[in-house]
Design an enzyme around this catalytic site. Sequence first.
Site, short mmCIF file in Angstrom:
data_model
loop_
_atom_site.label_atom_id
_atom_site.label_comp_id
_atom_site.label_asym_id
_atom_site.label_seq_id
_atom_site.Cartn_x
_atom_site.Cartn_y
_atom_site.Cartn_z
N ARG A 1 12.68 3.74 -0.61
CA ARG A 1 11.31 3.76 -1.14
C ARG A 1 11.32 4.09 -2.63
O ARG A 1 12.10 4.92 -3.09
CB ARG A 1 10.45 4.79 -0.40
CG ARG A 1 10.19 4.40 1.04
CD ARG A 1 9.29 5.42 1.72
NE ARG A 1 8.01 5.54 1.07
CZ ARG A 1 7.37 6.70 0.89
NH1 ARG A 1 7.91 7.82 1.29
NH2 ARG A 1 6.20 6.71 0.30
N CYS B 1 5.99 -5.31 0.18
CA CYS B 1 6.18 -4.00 -0.42
C CYS B 1 6.15 -2.90 0.65
O CYS B 1 7.11 -2.78 1.41
CB CYS B 1 5.17 -3.78 -1.55
SG CYS B 1 5.70 -2.49 -2.69
N GLY C 1 0.87 -1.18 0.00
CA GLY C 1 0.00 0.00 0.00
C GLY C 1 0.89 1.22 0.00
O GLY C 1 1.77 1.34 -0.84
N GLU C 2 0.72 2.06 0.98
CA GLU C 2 1.54 3.26 1.09
C GLU C 2 2.11 3.29 2.51
O GLU C 2 1.35 3.44 3.48
CB GLU C 2 0.67 4.49 0.79
CG GLU C 2 1.41 5.78 0.80
CD GLU C 2 2.64 5.76 -0.09
OE1 GLU C 2 2.54 5.39 -1.28
OE2 GLU C 2 3.73 6.07 0.43
N SER C 3 3.42 3.16 2.62
CA SER C 3 4.02 2.96 3.94
C SER C 3 3.83 4.18 4.85
O SER C 3 3.70 4.03 6.07
CB SER C 3 5.50 2.60 3.82
OG SER C 3 6.20 3.62 3.14
N HIS D 1 4.55 -7.97 -4.59
CA HIS D 1 3.20 -8.23 -4.05
C HIS D 1 2.76 -9.66 -4.34
O HIS D 1 2.06 -9.88 -5.34
CB HIS D 1 2.18 -7.30 -4.70
CG HIS D 1 2.32 -5.87 -4.35
ND1 HIS D 1 1.70 -5.29 -3.27
CD2 HIS D 1 3.00 -4.88 -4.95
CE1 HIS D 1 1.99 -4.01 -3.21
NE2 HIS D 1 2.78 -3.73 -4.23
N GLU E 1 0.45 -11.14 -3.00
CA GLU E 1 -1.02 -11.15 -2.84
C GLU E 1 -1.73 -10.76 -4.14
O GLU E 1 -2.94 -10.89 -4.24
CB GLU E 1 -1.45 -10.26 -1.68
CG GLU E 1 -1.34 -8.75 -1.89
CD GLU E 1 0.08 -8.18 -1.67
OE1 GLU E 1 1.05 -8.96 -1.65
OE2 GLU E 1 0.19 -6.95 -1.55
N1 GLN Z 1 6.19 3.02 -2.55
C1 GLN Z 1 5.29 2.57 -1.53
C2 GLN Z 1 5.76 2.98 -0.15
O1 GLN Z 1 6.86 3.32 0.08
C3 GLN Z 1 5.11 1.09 -1.55
C4 GLN Z 1 4.37 0.70 -2.77
C5 GLN Z 1 3.59 -0.56 -2.64
O2 GLN Z 1 3.34 -1.11 -1.56
N2 GLN Z 1 3.13 -1.00 -3.78
O3 GLN Z 1 4.98 2.95 0.73
#
Ligand code: GLN
Length: 202
Positions: A107, A78, A46-48, A180, A182
């Site tokens: 990232r 990820c 997702g988005e960290s 990923h 998943e």
């Molecule tokens: N770039 C995203 C992050 O740093 C990670 C991207 C992803 O989970 N697909 O959170």
Amino acid sequence: MRIGVLSLQGDVSEHLQMFARLGVSAMEVASPGELSHIDGLVIPGGESTTIYMLAESSGLFEPMTQMIKEGMPVFGTCAGAVLLARRILDGRADQRSCEAMDIAVRRNGFGRQIASFEADLDISVIDKGGAPLRAVFIRAPIVESVGPEVETLATYKDSALTEPTPVLLKQGTMLASSFHPELSNDTRLHQFFVEMVKEGSS
Ligand code: GLN
């Protein structure tokens, strides 16, 4: 045995579906009390930055970090791998991680021009002579350094990279992938994590 999926943002339902296909009990974890019902935890892609902020505001961040450091099996995919890392490069200034796995990750390290791609990975711990795993990378972190206790279970190399880069890592009860699993149809890596959880709870 029950596996929790951190359900703050990201690929939550995709992970739950993988465990359902394997016939393994799994539940969403969105509050600290739910941590006591699980034997292992997935931190999804997702988005960290968002996952970190929501973990902090929900009160999950500290107890989750402590349980991971005490040996609860965890699988970060990820953004989840970013959250497990000892060090984040190119993170937001206010972004923290659990500092649990001895890796440094950058990232979005694959760069914008190849922000998303797929690759076939040979992963000897799961393929047992079978097919490679089709891995989906989306704005993936690059693992830039790996500590001595971390095993590299798969690497990726393309023409833009001078060296193969680690993309699947294990340190004791912690598993992290920069891709990923998943988002494919292949349940083998989730099965591998289920075995780690079974070992941890026996
Ligand atoms: N770039 C995203 C992050 O740093 C990670 C991207 C992803 O989970 N697909 O959170």
